[in-house]
Design a protein around this motif. Sequence first.
Motif, PDB file in Angstrom:
ATOM      1  N   THR A  35       5.837   1.038  -1.140  1.00 34.76           N
ATOM      2  CA  THR A  35       5.450   2.148  -2.016  1.00 34.76           C
ATOM      3  C   THR A  35       6.622   3.086  -2.334  1.00 34.76           C
ATOM      4  OG1 THR A  35       4.713   3.300  -0.015  1.00 34.76           O
ATOM      5  CG2 THR A  35       3.017   2.214  -1.331  1.00 34.76           C
ATOM      6  N   GLY A  36       7.808   2.748  -1.804  1.00 38.98           N
ATOM      7  CA  GLY A  36       8.959   3.634  -1.983  1.00 38.98           C
ATOM      8  C   GLY A  36       9.445   3.733  -3.412  1.00 38.98           C
ATOM      9  N   ASP A  37       9.119   2.770  -4.244  1.00 40.86           N
ATOM     10  CA  ASP A  37       9.591   2.789  -5.628  1.00 40.86           C
ATOM     11  C   ASP A  37       8.452   3.048  -6.615  1.00 40.86           C
ATOM     12  OD1 ASP A  37       8.328   0.387  -5.159  1.00 40.86           O
ATOM     13  OD2 ASP A  37       9.764  -0.831  -6.278  1.00 40.86           O
ATOM     14  N   ARG A  78       2.462  11.221   3.086  1.00 38.00           N
ATOM     15  CA  ARG A  78       3.726  10.898   3.736  1.00 38.00           C
ATOM     16  C   ARG A  78       4.003   9.407   3.801  1.00 38.00           C
ATOM     17  NH1 ARG A  78       4.191  10.239   8.877  1.00 38.00           N
ATOM     18  NH2 ARG A  78       5.767  11.783   9.374  1.00 38.00           N
ATOM     19  N   ASP A  79       2.975   8.570   3.666  1.00 38.14           N
ATOM     20  CA  ASP A  79       3.216   7.123   3.633  1.00 38.14           C
ATOM     21  C   ASP A  79       3.462   6.627   2.213  1.00 38.14           C
ATOM     22  OD1 ASP A  79       0.711   7.318   2.550  1.00 38.14           O
ATOM     23  OD2 ASP A  79      -0.282   5.992   3.979  1.00 38.14           O
TER      24      ASP A  79
ATOM     25  N   LEU B  32      -3.262  -3.594   3.453  1.00 34.67           N
ATOM     26  CA  LEU B  32      -2.612  -2.832   2.404  1.00 34.67           C
ATOM     27  C   LEU B  32      -2.226  -1.476   2.982  1.00 34.67           C
ATOM     28  CD1 LEU B  32      -2.510  -3.810  -0.536  1.00 34.67           C
ATOM     29  CD2 LEU B  32      -4.411  -2.282  -1.016  1.00 34.67           C
ATOM     30  N   ARG B  33      -0.959  -1.082   2.895  1.00 38.19           N
ATOM     31  CA  ARG B  33      -0.578   0.229   3.399  1.00 38.19           C
ATOM     32  C   ARG B  33       0.705   0.704   2.739  1.00 38.19           C
ATOM     33  NH1 ARG B  33       0.738   1.865   8.687  1.00 38.19           N
ATOM     34  NH2 ARG B  33       2.041   3.214   7.432  1.00 38.19           N
ATOM     35  N   GLY B  34       0.916   2.002   2.755  1.00 39.35           N
ATOM     36  CA  GLY B  34       2.156   2.557   2.239  1.00 39.35           C
ATOM     37  C   GLY B  34       3.290   2.265   3.192  1.00 39.35           C
ATOM     38  N   THR B  35       4.526   2.339   2.678  1.00 42.60           N
ATOM     39  CA  THR B  35       5.683   2.059   3.530  1.00 42.60           C
ATOM     40  C   THR B  35       6.525   3.309   3.789  1.00 42.60           C
ATOM     41  OG1 THR B  35       6.834   1.375   1.522  1.00 42.60           O
ATOM     42  CG2 THR B  35       5.909  -0.374   2.908  1.00 42.60           C
ATOM     43  N   GLY B  36       6.098   4.447   3.258  1.00 42.21           N
ATOM     44  CA  GLY B  36       6.908   5.660   3.390  1.00 42.21           C
ATOM     45  C   GLY B  36       7.003   6.196   4.806  1.00 42.21           C
ATOM     46  N   ASP B  37       6.079   5.823   5.670  1.00 44.53           N
ATOM     47  CA  ASP B  37       6.095   6.328   7.050  1.00 44.53           C
ATOM     48  C   ASP B  37       6.461   5.236   8.049  1.00 44.53           C
ATOM     49  OD1 ASP B  37       3.784   4.872   6.677  1.00 44.53           O
ATOM     50  OD2 ASP B  37       2.481   6.251   7.782  1.00 44.53           O
ATOM     51  N   THR B  54       5.117   6.571  11.587  1.00 44.71           N
ATOM     52  CA  THR B  54       5.288   7.918  12.122  1.00 44.71           C
ATOM     53  C   THR B  54       4.090   8.835  11.859  1.00 44.71           C
ATOM     54  OG1 THR B  54       6.346   8.742  10.108  1.00 44.71           O
ATOM     55  CG2 THR B  54       7.798   7.753  11.759  1.00 44.71           C
ATOM     56  N   THR B  55       2.992   8.280  11.309  1.00 41.91           N
ATOM     57  CA  THR B  55       1.827   9.131  11.058  1.00 41.91           C
ATOM     58  C   THR B  55       0.951   9.247  12.306  1.00 41.91           C
ATOM     59  OG1 THR B  55       1.874   8.622   8.705  1.00 41.91           O
ATOM     60  CG2 THR B  55      -0.187   9.503   9.556  1.00 41.91           C
ATOM     61  N   ARG B  78      14.836  -0.404  -1.703  1.00 46.18           N
ATOM     62  CA  ARG B  78      14.406   0.830  -2.374  1.00 46.18           C
ATOM     63  C   ARG B  78      12.895   1.004  -2.422  1.00 46.18           C
ATOM     64  NH1 ARG B  78      13.594   1.099  -7.518  1.00 46.18           N
ATOM     65  NH2 ARG B  78      14.969   2.805  -8.076  1.00 46.18           N
ATOM     66  N   ASP B  79      12.138  -0.090  -2.233  1.00 46.18           N
ATOM     67  CA  ASP B  79      10.685   0.049  -2.174  1.00 46.18           C
ATOM     68  C   ASP B  79      10.189   0.298  -0.752  1.00 46.18           C
ATOM     69  OD1 ASP B  79      11.076  -2.407  -1.044  1.00 46.18           O
ATOM     70  OD2 ASP B  79       9.797  -3.524  -2.437  1.00 46.18           O
ATOM     71  N   GLY B  80      11.103   0.297   0.221  1.00 48.26           N
ATOM     72  CA  GLY B  80      10.728   0.582   1.603  1.00 48.26           C
ATOM     73  C   GLY B  80      10.046  -0.579   2.320  1.00 48.26           C
ATOM     74  N   ARG B  81       9.966  -1.729   1.673  1.00 50.12           N
ATOM     75  CA  ARG B  81       9.274  -2.851   2.318  1.00 50.12           C
ATOM     76  C   ARG B  81      10.183  -3.668   3.234  1.00 50.12           C
ATOM     77  NH1 ARG B  81       5.673  -7.730  -0.344  1.00 50.12           N
ATOM     78  NH2 ARG B  81       5.502  -8.923   1.591  1.00 50.12           N
ATOM     79  N   LEU B  98       6.076  -5.157   6.218  1.00 54.05           N
ATOM     80  CA  LEU B  98       4.625  -5.241   6.056  1.00 54.05           C
ATOM     81  C   LEU B  98       4.050  -6.475   6.741  1.00 54.05           C
ATOM     82  CD1 LEU B  98       4.110  -4.036   2.374  1.00 54.05           C
ATOM     83  CD2 LEU B  98       3.385  -2.878   4.458  1.00 54.05           C
TER      84      LEU B  98
END
Lengths: 399, 399
Positions: A35-37, A78-79, B32-37, B54-55, B78-81, B98
């Motif tokens: 999800t960073g991009d 934050r995610d 399915l989950r975000g990668t920002g954390d 980190t959540t 850059r997408d954090g994956r 992931l």
Amino acid sequence: MILNNGRFLCVPVLLLLIIVGMAGHAGAAQTLRGTGDLGLIIERASGSLVVVETTSHTALGRVEGLGDLSHASAVFSRDGRFAYIFGRDGGLTKIDLLRTEIAKRIIQSGNSIGGAISQDGKLIAVSNYKPGGVRVFDAETLEMVADIPATMEDGTLSKVVGLVDAPGQKFIFSLWDAGEIWVLDFSVGPEPGLTKFKNVGRNPYDALITSDGRYYVAGLFGEDGLAKLDLWHMDAGVTRILDGYGRGEEKMPVYKMPHLEGWARAGDYLFLPAVGRHEVLVVDASTWREVKRIPVHGQPVFAVARPDGRQVWVNFAHPRNDTVQVIDVPSMSIIRTYTPGKAVLHMEFTPRGEQVWISVRDEDRVDVYDTRTMQVMRTLSTQKPSGIFLTARAGRTGL
Amino acid sequence: MILNNGRFLCVPVLLLLIIVGMAGHAGAAQTLRGTGDLGLIIERASGSLVVVETTSHTALGRVEGLGDLSHASAVFSRDGRFAYIFGRDGGLTKIDLLRTEIAKRIIQSGNSIGGAISQDGKLIAVSNYKPGGVRVFDAETLEMVADIPATMEDGTLSKVVGLVDAPGQKFIFSLWDAGEIWVLDFSVGPEPGLTKFKNVGRNPYDALITSDGRYYVAGLFGEDGLAKLDLWHMDAGVTRILDGYGRGEEKMPVYKMPHLEGWARAGDYLFLPAVGRHEVLVVDASTWREVKRIPVHGQPVFAVARPDGRQVWVNFAHPRNDTVQVIDVPSMSIIRTYTPGKAVLHMEFTPRGEQVWISVRDEDRVDVYDTRTMQVMRTLSTQKPSGIFLTARAGRTGL
Ligand code: DHE
Ligand code: DHE
């Protein structure tokens, strides 16, 4: 044979499930992805938004049903998976970017202007014009956890602007009608602490917080100057900076408020759009003195620094809003003027600054510029685009 | 009935597919989950790493088979994956965070020390001790796209250290044996440009780039001082700063090189671990002059600023490496000393600074501190943890 038949039958059922799963709300693929991009573009006329990604510059899907987005902004979980959209009609909508659908939606007031997310990602604060004040919600459930009416001395409520989040579970905001700055502190327990700074100046209309979260600076519409609060030394109170920057000179009519958020700091300087003047003010970030004024094409709306601080991109108010200018920071001069088309409303850089995304409302277009070659590298067609918000904001203070 | 039977048979097949899909490499849920954390912890003795979030501060799974990780670091797509791990044995491994599994792995040299990712996310550069030089790979396929041997005047190869990425598709690095700084520029076309700065000082051992990507500063092991390059004005060449900061005073033995990367800048100051001294040097980031030395518990290894710049956390070299000290930036004094246990190796802040993760190798523990309450909020057990890297680095220059 029955087994075979069973297997055969199974295939369409399986495919159907996958397709339903992938369809999401708007037909976007729901494959495993980072999800960073990711990011989103507000479509202001249709109450919708488009989810985009900045690696191959494509739209992943549209989410509709967000109410009045004629002025809307966003913050991210934050995610990086969820966006919180603050609509004009008091709507607060939580969007699942991976499923391209609404996860939750409430109407929390009659008229809201913006919002922020706490340092730990657990609280969403919204600034309201009607009823004037700030309401704070649980980021998970959107249940209200605090209601802070902006009550003035005469008992009436003030409009609230310039709401930002700050380190230590704080939210800072300004009271347009009261001329006050309030600091809401959720670090002290379930009941937040509230510190009020009075007489900061007439009509604060918007504010910024420096990227380290230390200084809160509110623009004053009713006076020539800005109000500054050092959050490391709150006891020192609010001080005035750039006092009288336009005094004695003829003022121009203000068609559109300049906006202060964004990456205002470039190296040792802050670049601020002047109110009612065709100028960008350059302020030394350590002395808080004006060091220069850069004449520009019109009344600036946003002056946004490229993340490396080497350029500042500026857009303008009606009737000169077909133009974008680029300031070169070392020479403090304009090195480029673009005319993307009618109603350039917002600009958003990718976090490492190699791209800037620009919305051109009346041409139904978002252009993506390569900031090194200075060429448009991609164009996306969207309906009346306004604000552009990328998930990298999740890792920043005050954005 | 046949249809029913078919449906019935279908269920286990479907479930099986889902379970296989979710199992990933290490049994981690592949929802399915975000990668920002997300982030990862290097397990230096076992050639493995643990993927964390980190959540809620949990481990999502372990990835094994990464070769010699006795000194390893990471950068992120850059997408954090995806993470790219630079192992000591020249291994370059691409990890799918992931799926908690290896996406691709190559051995690119005999001995490597670190790496970087280009501004656009398309190139991975690795700095090698053997053969001395830098090799650049396609981030997607890990195919080599450039090989830059660090050839010295006598024809032999120098070890390369302090490799960082910079705006405009540049990589900057230092030659330990040659005393040179090289700038590799991939913006000019398929053949990168190469600019060499000679005689920058004896034995550059590591380097940092300021977070705006403007200044590259290499520590000199063979001299009292540092070498600085202003990337906005490359024609001005490399200049020396803090020259002779230890001259005339007795030097202490160096058990461990201080490291320069991380968030060295706090507000207007850079905080640098001194070489062979129990001090952190404070440098004014605009004049590049030393303004203070802060006496600390031992030879500092990392001095890392909390993202808001209000604190700097410091760990130490053997034999005093059981301790962490916290410097308060406004007062420039130590406000806290922790003794987490034997071999505190690395510290990583969450991007908005509310947490810091600290690895304690010999106690097989990573502690998560709340930086406001200054208390440990969570402990994870891991095997001989060393470097900790969070995906938020994807959006930063030089990290
Ligand atoms: C106080 C304020 C904020 C900060 C909210 C916060 O974060 O707490 C804000 C944010 C914003 C943000 C979020 C900025 C960010 O980077 O976070 C955007 C994109 C934005 C685009 C516009 N704004 Fe905005 N804006 C106003 C006020 C504000 N706008 C006005 O008073 C004004 C002039 C009239 C109005 O409609 O309220 C106004 C018109 C506009 C526009 O015409 C813009 C350019 C396009 C549009 O909305 O269609 N405003
Ligand atoms: C040049 C260099 C870099 C920068 C690489 C880059 O990004 O290009 C680096 C990065 C690193 C990084 C990445 C830092 C970052 O924040 O990016 C870490 C965590 C690290 C943890 C250690 N390093 Fe490191 N390190 C050295 C050199 C370096 N280390 C040494 O010469 C030394 C003393 C001996 C060696 O083994 O090479 C050494 C020992 C250590 C440790 O003992 C540390 C503390 C723990 C370990 O490895 O088990 N080094």
